[in-house]
Design a protein around this motif. Structure first.
Motif, PDB file in Angstrom:
ATOM      1  N   GLU A   6       0.622   1.653   7.698  1.00  0.00           N
ATOM      2  CA  GLU A   6       0.424   2.559   6.582  1.00  0.00           C
ATOM      3  C   GLU A   6       0.041   3.939   7.098  1.00  0.00           C
ATOM      4  OE1 GLU A   6      -2.753   1.023   4.297  1.00  0.00           O
ATOM      5  OE2 GLU A   6      -2.742   2.849   3.090  1.00  0.00           O
TER       6      GLU A   6
ATOM      7  N   TYR B 250       3.007   5.760   8.120  1.00  0.00           N
ATOM      8  CA  TYR B 250       3.759   6.246   6.961  1.00  0.00           C
ATOM      9  C   TYR B 250       3.109   7.531   6.427  1.00  0.00           C
ATOM     10  CZ  TYR B 250       5.577   6.780   2.295  1.00  0.00           C
ATOM     11  OH  TYR B 250       6.129   7.336   1.181  1.00  0.00           O
ATOM     12  N   GLU B 251       1.778   7.528   6.364  1.00  0.00           N
ATOM     13  CA  GLU B 251       1.068   8.704   5.844  1.00  0.00           C
ATOM     14  C   GLU B 251       1.399   9.955   6.653  1.00  0.00           C
ATOM     15  OE1 GLU B 251      -0.724   8.927   3.115  1.00  0.00           O
ATOM     16  OE2 GLU B 251      -0.365   6.804   2.682  1.00  0.00           O
TER      17      GLU B 251
ATOM     18  N   ALA C  72       4.657  11.159   5.408  1.00  0.00           N
ATOM     19  CA  ALA C  72       4.854  11.032   3.958  1.00  0.00           C
ATOM     20  C   ALA C  72       5.117  12.365   3.281  1.00  0.00           C
ATOM     21  CB  ALA C  72       3.647  10.346   3.335  1.00  0.00           C
ATOM     22  N   ASN C  73       4.684  13.457   3.927  1.00  0.00           N
ATOM     23  CA  ASN C  73       4.807  14.743   3.255  1.00  0.00           C
ATOM     24  C   ASN C  73       5.599  15.762   4.062  1.00  0.00           C
ATOM     25  OD1 ASN C  73       3.093  13.946   0.997  1.00  0.00           O
ATOM     26  ND2 ASN C  73       1.445  13.980   2.498  1.00  0.00           N
TER      27      ASN C  73
ATOM     28  N   GLU D   2       2.155   2.276  -3.243  1.00  0.00           N
ATOM     29  CA  GLU D   2       1.173   2.973  -4.080  1.00  0.00           C
ATOM     30  C   GLU D   2       1.261   4.481  -3.864  1.00  0.00           C
ATOM     31  OE1 GLU D   2      -1.852   1.441  -5.661  1.00  0.00           O
ATOM     32  OE2 GLU D   2      -0.762  -0.475  -5.525  1.00  0.00           O
ATOM     33  N   ASP D   3       1.617   4.862  -2.634  1.00  0.00           N
ATOM     34  CA  ASP D   3       1.592   6.282  -2.273  1.00  0.00           C
ATOM     35  C   ASP D   3       2.931   6.981  -2.464  1.00  0.00           C
ATOM     36  OD1 ASP D   3      -1.019   6.071  -1.568  1.00  0.00           O
ATOM     37  OD2 ASP D   3      -0.601   5.635   0.537  1.00  0.00           O
TER      38      ASP D   3
ATOM     39  N   ARG E 266       5.850   8.939  -3.998  1.00  0.00           N
ATOM     40  CA  ARG E 266       5.833   9.879  -5.127  1.00  0.00           C
ATOM     41  C   ARG E 266       7.040   9.642  -6.017  1.00  0.00           C
ATOM     42  NH1 ARG E 266       4.651  13.781  -1.114  1.00  0.00           N
ATOM     43  NH2 ARG E 266       6.834  14.320  -1.367  1.00  0.00           N
TER      44      ARG E 266
ATOM     45  N   LYS F 138       0.838  -1.206   0.000  1.00  0.00           N
ATOM     46  CA  LYS F 138       0.000   0.000   0.000  1.00  0.00           C
ATOM     47  C   LYS F 138       0.870   1.252   0.000  1.00  0.00           C
ATOM     48  CE  LYS F 138      -4.550  -1.082   0.785  1.00  0.00           C
ATOM     49  NZ  LYS F 138      -4.761  -1.928   1.964  1.00  0.00           N
ATOM     50  N   ILE F 139       1.918   1.220   0.803  1.00  0.00           N
ATOM     51  CA  ILE F 139       2.800   2.374   0.899  1.00  0.00           C
ATOM     52  C   ILE F 139       3.427   2.653  -0.466  1.00  0.00           C
ATOM     53  CG2 ILE F 139       5.028   3.134   1.853  1.00  0.00           C
ATOM     54  CD1 ILE F 139       4.135   1.788   4.520  1.00  0.00           C
TER      55      ILE F 139
END
Ligand SMILES: *[C@@H]1O[C@H](CO)[C@@H](O)[C@H](O)[C@H]1NC(C)=O
Ligand SMILES: *[C@@H]1O[C@H](CO)[C@@H](O)[C@H](O)[C@H]1NC(C)=O
Ligand SMILES: *[C@@H]1O[C@H](CO)[C@@H](O)[C@H](O)[C@H]1NC(C)=O
Ligand SMILES: *[C@@H]1O[C@H](CO)[C@@H](O)[C@H](O)[C@H]1NC(C)=O
Length: 891
Positions: A458, A461-462, A465-466, A309-310, A312, A306-307
């Motif tokens: 996940e 991670y989100e 993530a940014n 997929e996210d 970049r 899943k990660i």
């Protein structure tokens, strides 16, 4: 010492009751119906009142109950609070008299509590930890027709996550309540931009009952279901209120931050939006040791897919796997192009478990890879690097010394990359992982081994993530402020918020400026924020429900949290200083933190009954005396190391005021050596008997001791005890007694007392005495037959060399309990025990001590070691089988 207010003991109240119970108070009890009364107790009102000002939440839970029975009853107040909250007040009011809680240093509180317990009084308040919450329980005995009000206050700073502040209220009243309500009032000087409220238990019908509104700076949520709306079905008397009630909101973001000043303290909220994201370099260091097999590795694969997929396209990634050996996906970090991602996914799908836990090797490899990437310019100069490690175990391959690992990791990272440690399951050393993460500007997070583990990973991670800013530094005019909380942050992630608070030293100041500098994805950035003191004061005037010094309390809350974090990592004098500082603040602001406890004097009888509220610390040894009554420990006058029943062994550990226990399953007829002291020549063996016939459906045949043989070589004494007779052989003289005799026999160095049909007490000099308990079952019982139990009253005369299934525990034994967590039986939590240098999984349970009450026994709470005491006893249990009842040869 606290002086409890005057109070009539319940006995007195009872005897002064008129024969007819007095008419009960009318309001709001008039409409009470049988369905609101459970076991004689009616909780007629429960109110949860939250006031949030500038993210700082002040919650008061008030519960009112009445005893509708004609005898005194126990009333339980039981709530779950967020782990991030600190309790600040608790009181009980019984028939108009208030018993307040007072916050004390933990050690002081413990003494007071222990004194109360030693007087045979039961404990009242309990804390335990769950996933996001901690439990707070108090129970109090209430006289017939009496009323009690519980009031609990707790405070917390709401965190911004994924762009919202979230407040969690656990709702579980367990019975229908005439007047149930949740009220939340939010005041945010920046203005509220969105507000939502949900209940995990809310059905369609109930969703209209949630009222929410916001305008300008104020938001309001209320939830007030009628009694019929609380029912699980039209005619049911059970409540459907059971779950999480969550309020989420955000504030307007016209500016990157907001600076507020009240009563000499300031707080700075900093959360710029709409900045470009940093490209990031993420190294996943994943534990694939054998213990990860099953749900661990399965959920890890799922989460990583899943990660991926996210991720970049401008990110760089790599995977390091560690079992006994360290494997890398690629030798260098790889750009997340579509092609590389495809290959990464294939790699992740093929991850499998292998070997031991070479955590050091994996982590060091990951750090080295990032360092090389920067040195060789193979990742962008302006990028944010992150190491995410997932492990479920303890380092036991490669470098396994924790201090050495910590030292090496810190030296290798040099503060350049935050380290995030995800601790999967309950076998981890959370303390170690947390220390290591905090030392390296990251944090540790638990991943609970359940079907949603992948979502938890996940989700973490989100959160990171940014990255929008790195090397964030918030500065304030040095000569105007003091006592600043942490003001330098490695990364700022989109959706989060940085909070800094401090004290103003200049009373004449009329404005304050904050300067923020940071590295952005494209260039260095600066922000400036100014607050006018008068303006803030005016803005806050609109707020009717301000609770005084909230910025000061927010500052204290944040300071204590950060001192506690620093303390986790510190050592020696520095740690002592941090402890002192955090303790002083906890006491001053009345927070129940890991350093303080709250003592409530419980009004029963004429004496103080102390109860304690404690804050458990995540992942530490949560087993200490103030937690021991988590398992409803009955007051035990004294506890003896013993073996009884089928046969279950109870090992008393006096310094822990607790016990460990295990069972031995062996075949009928086997003789087990229980005690053997080569120095004093004292030996005790026991022979197993089974039930009268083998029960066909039982997997394991129950066995009991049907014969005990006690030998004292020096006294030339052999005592053989069965449920039928007692044979005493002294030298050549043999005497036989039956259990129908009452006999006291005193000889030099020996006393034998037979208490007819009950027990036999044997003392050999002072310092070695035992009780053998006779269990007689009904003669015509189809299955069971009579058997014996052995209790050690005193063993201090036995030598250090004493061994045997019981004897090896006569001398100092200690243990530590780590990681208490739910087990398969909801009433019996599991835990990890550290004992004799082994780590074992144990289950909280009970074993019976029949010494005082041979019929029913007394429940002794203990930590149960599985598999015939494997890991606790020396060797394996079959090592203790001997040839005969006075046999010496161990098989
Ligand atoms: C309490 O109520 C029960 C049931 O109504 C009754 O049997 C009992 O005698 C009462 N006890 C007292 C002390 O009034
Ligand atoms: C604690 O609560 C009690 C009962 O409401 C109240 O009387 C007392 O003032 C509170 N204490 C503090 C320190 O707020
Ligand atoms: C259930 O409720 C209905 C009304 O909704 C009532 O007529 C009926 O008697 C109730 N049944 C029971 C068993 O209480
Ligand atoms: C601890 O506090 C004492 C007294 O304030 C101070 O003298 C000492 O330097 C401090 N030690 C450390 C390591 O911070």
């Amino acid at each position: 010492p606290t002086h409890p207010p005057p109070y009539c003991p319940p006995t007195h109240l009872l005897s002064s009751l008129p024969t007819q119970p007095p008419p009960l108070p009318t309001r709001p009890l008039a409409s009470s119906s049988p369905s609101t009364i459970v076991n004689g107790i009616e909780i007629y009102s429960m109110k949860i009142d939250s006031k949030v000002t500038s993210r700082f939440a002040h919650n008061v839970i008030t519960s009112r109950a009445v005893n509708r029975a004609n005898v005194s009853k126990e009333v339980v107040f039981d709530v779950d609070l967020p782990k991030t909250a600190f309790i600040t007040n608790f009181s009980m009011t019984i028939d108009g008299v208030t018993y307040p809680g007072t916050i004390k240093e933990k050690e002081v509180a413990k003494k007071q509590y222990e004194k109360a317990v030693s007087q045979g009084q039961t404990a009242g308040l309990v804390r335990a930890s769950g996933r996001k919450t901690e439990k707070f329980t108090v129970s109090v005995n209430i006289a017939a027709a009496s009323k009690v009000t519980f009031e609990l206050t707790y405070e917390e700073l709401l965190k911004r996550n994924f762009g919202k502040y979230e407040m969690l209220i656990k709702v579980k009243p367990k019975q229908l309540i005439n007047h149930f309500e949740i009220q939340a009032n939010i005041f945010e000087p920046q203005g509220i931009s969105e507000l939502e409220a949900q209940g995990s238990f809310i059905t369609n019908d109930l969703s209209q009952v949630i009222k929410k509104s916001f305008s300008g700076k104020k938001g309001h949520v209320s939830f007030k279901p009628t009694i019929d709306q609380q029912r699980t079905c039209a005619n049911c008397s059970t409540s459907l209120l059971d779950g999480d009630f969550t309020i989420k909101y955000d504030v307007k973001r016209d500016r990157p931050g907001d600076l507020q000043i009240v009563n000499g303290y300031f707080v700075h909220f900093f959360a710029p939006t709409n900045l470009p994201n940093f490209p990031k370099n993420v190294v996943f260091v994943i534990d694939i040791s054998g213990s990860m097999s099953g749900i661990g590795i399965q959920q890890t694969r799922e989460a990583l897919l899943k990660i991926l997929e996210d991720v970049r396209e401008d990110d760089y990634i790599n995977f390091i796997l560690f079992g006994s050996d360290v494997h890398v996906w690629k030798d260098t970090l790889l750009k997340a192009t579509a092609e590389n991602l495809k290959e990464a996914k294939d790699f992740v799908r093929a991850i499998n478990t292998q070997g031991m836990t070479n955590l050091h090797g994996g982590l060091m490899k990951g750090i080295e890879m990032l360092t090389t990437a920067f040195e060789t310019n193979s990742v962008p100069k302006r990028s944010a690097s992150i190491i995410i490690m997932l492990t479920d175990g303890q380092p036991n391959e490669g470098v396994s010394d924790r201090q050495e690992i910590q030292m090496n990791v810190k030296k290798a990272i040099q503060g350049r990359y935050p380290l995030y440690n995800l601790a999967f399951g309950y076998g981890v050393d959370y303390n170690f992982l947390e220390k290591m993460a905090l030392e390296n500007k990251g944090l540790a997070r638990r991943i609970y081994p359940q079907s949603d583990s992948a979502i938890q990973m996940e989700g973490f991670y989100e959160e990171v993530a940014n990255p929008m800013l790195t090397e964030v530094e918030l500065n304030y005019p040095e000569n105007a402020i003091s006592d600043l909380t942490q003001n330098i942050f490695k990364h700022y992630y989109d959706g989060s918020e940085i909070v800094v608070a401090g004290r103003l030293t200049d009373n004449d100041l009329d404005s304050l400026t904050a300067d923020v500098k940071a590295q952005g994805a494209e260039n260095d950035v600066m922000f400036s924020e100014q607050a006018d003191i008068e303006e803030t004061a005016k803005a806050l005037q609109e707020q009717e429900y301000i609770y005084g010094d909230y910025i000061e309390r927010l500052w204290a809350y944040l300071t204590i949290q950060q001192l506690l974090d620093k303390r986790t990592v510190a050592q020696g004098e520095e740690k002592e200083n941090l402890t002192t500082e955090a303790l002083e603040l906890s006491l001053k602001y009345k927070f129940v933190t890991p350093l303080t406890s709250m003592v409530v004097t419980k009004p029963e009888d004429n004496e103080d009954k102390a109860a304690i509220a404690d804050k458990p610390v995540e992942g530490t040894d949560v087993f200490n005396p103030t937690h021991s009554y988590l398992y409803s420990r009955p007051p035990i006058p004294s506890l003896y190391t013993s073996v009884d029943g089928d046969p279950h062994f109870i090992i008393s550990v006096p310094q822990k005021e607790d016990a460990i226990c295990f069972n031995i399953n062996e075949e009928t007829g086997a003789v087990l050596n229980l005690i053997n002291d080569p120095v004093t020549g004292i030996r005790v063996n026991g022979q197993l008997i089974g039930d009268k016939r083998v029960s066909s459906d039982a997997k394991i045949q129950n066995t009991y001791f049907g014969k005990l043989g006690i030998e004292n070589k020096k006294l030339e004494l052999k005592l053989e005890v069965t449920p039928e007779k007692i044979t005493l052989q002294k030298g050549r003289k043999k005497t036989v007694f039956t259990w129908l005799d009452t006999v006291t026999l005193r000889q030099e160095g020996l006393t034998v007392i037979i208490n007819r049909k009950k027990n036999l007490v044997l003392s050999m000099g002072d310092g070695a005495s035992f009780v053998i308990v006779l269990h007689q079952v009904w003669k015509k019982h189809p299955l069971h037959q009579d058997f014996l139990g052995l209790y050690t009253l005193d063993s201090h005369k036995l030598s250090e060399r004493t061994h045997g299934l019981l004897g090896q525990f006569f001398h100092h034994i200690d243990f530590n309990i780590l990681e208490i967590h739910p087990g398969s039986d909801p009433k019996k939590p599991d835990a990890t025990i550290v004992i004799k240098n082994n780590k074992l999984t144990v289950t909280r349970g009970w074993q019976k001590d029949y010494r005082k009450d041979p019929k029913h026994g007394i429940d002794i709470p203990c930590w149960f070691i599985h598999n015939n005491g494997a890991g606790l006893i020396d060797g394996v249990h079959t090592d203790y089988i001997v040839s005969s009842i006075f046999g010496t040869t161990v098989n």
